[in-house]
Scaffold this motif. Structure first.
Motif, PDB file in Angstrom:
ATOM      1  N   PRO A  32       0.665  -1.317   0.061  1.00 42.92           N
ATOM      2  CA  PRO A  32       0.018   0.207  -0.031  1.00 42.92           C
ATOM      3  C   PRO A  32       0.862   1.431   0.000  1.00 42.92           C
ATOM      4  O   PRO A  32       0.374   2.328  -0.604  1.00 42.92           O
ATOM      5  N   ALA A  33       1.851   1.347   0.685  1.00 41.62           N
ATOM      6  CA  ALA A  33       2.940   2.509   0.655  1.00 41.62           C
ATOM      7  C   ALA A  33       3.264   2.775  -0.505  1.00 41.62           C
ATOM      8  O   ALA A  33       3.473   3.777  -0.987  1.00 41.62           O
ATOM      9  N   THR A  34       3.974   1.801  -1.195  1.00 42.21           N
ATOM     10  CA  THR A  34       4.368   1.839  -2.810  1.00 42.21           C
ATOM     11  C   THR A  34       3.207   2.422  -3.630  1.00 42.21           C
ATOM     12  O   THR A  34       3.516   3.556  -4.370  1.00 42.21           O
ATOM     13  N   LEU A  35       2.147   1.762  -3.619  1.00 40.08           N
ATOM     14  CA  LEU A  35       0.963   2.397  -4.484  1.00 40.08           C
ATOM     15  C   LEU A  35       0.509   3.665  -4.245  1.00 40.08           C
ATOM     16  O   LEU A  35       0.266   4.418  -4.997  1.00 40.08           O
ATOM     17  N   ALA A  36       0.760   3.985  -3.026  1.00 39.65           N
ATOM     18  CA  ALA A  36       0.459   5.733  -2.597  1.00 39.65           C
ATOM     19  C   ALA A  36       1.310   6.536  -3.240  1.00 39.65           C
ATOM     20  O   ALA A  36       0.708   7.776  -3.198  1.00 39.65           O
ATOM     21  N   THR A  37       2.472   6.248  -3.736  1.00 42.55           N
ATOM     22  CA  THR A  37       3.435   7.138  -4.212  1.00 42.55           C
ATOM     23  C   THR A  37       2.907   7.315  -5.816  1.00 42.55           C
ATOM     24  O   THR A  37       3.564   7.994  -6.503  1.00 42.55           O
ATOM     25  N   LEU A  38       2.077   6.292  -6.447  1.00 47.69           N
ATOM     26  CA  LEU A  38       1.878   6.633  -7.688  1.00 47.69           C
ATOM     27  C   LEU A  38       0.795   7.242  -8.222  1.00 47.69           C
ATOM     28  O   LEU A  38      -0.163   7.210  -7.360  1.00 47.69           O
ATOM     29  N   PRO A 141       9.349   5.775   0.366  1.00 49.74           N
ATOM     30  CA  PRO A 141       8.577   6.498  -0.772  1.00 49.74           C
ATOM     31  C   PRO A 141       8.087   7.614  -0.281  1.00 49.74           C
ATOM     32  O   PRO A 141       7.407   7.612   1.018  1.00 49.74           O
ATOM     33  N   ALA A 142       7.816   8.576  -1.074  1.00 46.73           N
ATOM     34  CA  ALA A 142       6.862   9.859  -0.673  1.00 46.73           C
ATOM     35  C   ALA A 142       5.656   9.361  -0.326  1.00 46.73           C
ATOM     36  O   ALA A 142       5.060   8.329  -1.046  1.00 46.73           O
ATOM     37  N   ALA A 143       5.188  10.105   0.401  1.00 50.45           N
ATOM     38  CA  ALA A 143       3.363   9.762   0.877  1.00 50.45           C
ATOM     39  C   ALA A 143       2.514  10.118  -0.360  1.00 50.45           C
ATOM     40  O   ALA A 143       2.950  11.113  -1.309  1.00 50.45           O
ATOM     41  N   GLY A 144       1.274   9.641  -0.382  1.00 47.15           N
ATOM     42  CA  GLY A 144       0.235  10.267  -1.431  1.00 47.15           C
ATOM     43  C   GLY A 144      -0.618  11.453  -1.037  1.00 47.15           C
ATOM     44  O   GLY A 144      -0.182  11.906   0.120  1.00 47.15           O
ATOM     45  N   PRO A 145      -1.332  11.986  -1.500  1.00 47.63           N
ATOM     46  CA  PRO A 145      -1.986  13.134  -1.392  1.00 47.63           C
ATOM     47  C   PRO A 145      -2.680  13.066   0.174  1.00 47.63           C
ATOM     48  O   PRO A 145      -3.477  12.083   0.240  1.00 47.63           O
ATOM     49  N   THR A 146      -2.725  13.997   0.855  1.00 42.08           N
ATOM     50  CA  THR A 146      -3.129  14.075   2.058  1.00 42.08           C
ATOM     51  C   THR A 146      -4.707  13.694   2.094  1.00 42.08           C
ATOM     52  O   THR A 146      -5.282  13.057   2.891  1.00 42.08           O
TER      53      THR A 146
END
Length: 203
Positions: A32-38, A141-146
């Motif tokens: 999930p953390a990787t997917l959140a960066t895409l 990895p960087a986080a996804g949108p808040t």
């Protein structure tokens, strides 16, 4: 082996992303953390490994070479397959996983779904002397949108086997701390690890 993929993101699902490479859409399983960066429609680069079974070919993707190397390494332990290996990397950053294995932190390792105490002890026994030689920095990895972090976190937790109520209650607990930088910034990777720590104590 398919060591990496780069291309436009066609779609993102709960546990996978489809990346177009040379006109072919490749389904890549990821945390999930990787997917959140895409982001759909934007180019992505993932370090990958192909898991071959008699009835399937499954591509797994990661935000760093080190995460991929750890994914492959933990599967060298008897009883550990791709599902458990991916769960470990959903709970821990590469640096955190290396530290837990290297220091023999069995309790921490049992936070990962599918890992009991005996399994954690086996991981430590077989990998303690091997994790120090892996390359990479283990950068997160960087986080996804808040705005999306609550939904993404609930989806991630239910995808890892928790009920929707357990996931929702845990996310609500995390969201109460409005002054927490991770909450304000929607840092899915950090919040996911916190949520799993909270849920781990309720098993």
């Amino acid at each position: 082996m398919i060591a990496s993929v780069r291309g436009a993101v066609l779609s993102i699902a709960l546990d996978r992303v489809v990346v177009e490479v040379g006109g072919v859409g490749l389904a890549v399983r990821a945390t999930p953390a990787t997917l959140a960066t895409l982001t759909r429609g934007q180019d992505a680069y993932l370090a990958t490994t192909l898991v071959v079974r008699e009835d399937s070919l499954t591509l797994f993707g990661f935000g760093s070479d080190e995460a991929r190397d750890l994914f492959e390494l933990v599967q060298s332990v008897t009883g550990v397959g791709p599902k458990i290996a991916l769960a470990l990397l959903a709970v821990f950053t590469p640096d955190e996983l290396r530290q837990a294995l290297g220091s023999g932190d069995v309790t921490a390792l049992t936070r990962a779904p599918g890992i009991g105490r005996k399994g954690a002890e086996r991981l430590v026994l077989e990998l303690r002397d091997k994790v120090g030689v892996l390359p990479g920095t283990g950068a997160r990895p960087a986080a996804g949108p808040t705005v999306l972090w609550r939904d993404k976190l609930v989806e991630a937790l239910t995808g890892l086997g928790w009920t929707a109520k357990q996931a929702g209650d845990t996310v609500d607990t995390l969201a109460e701390d409005v002054h927490d930088p991770a909450v304000r910034n929607g840092d899915v990777g950090v919040l996911l690890r916190r949520a799993l720590a909270l849920l781990g104590g309720k098993r």
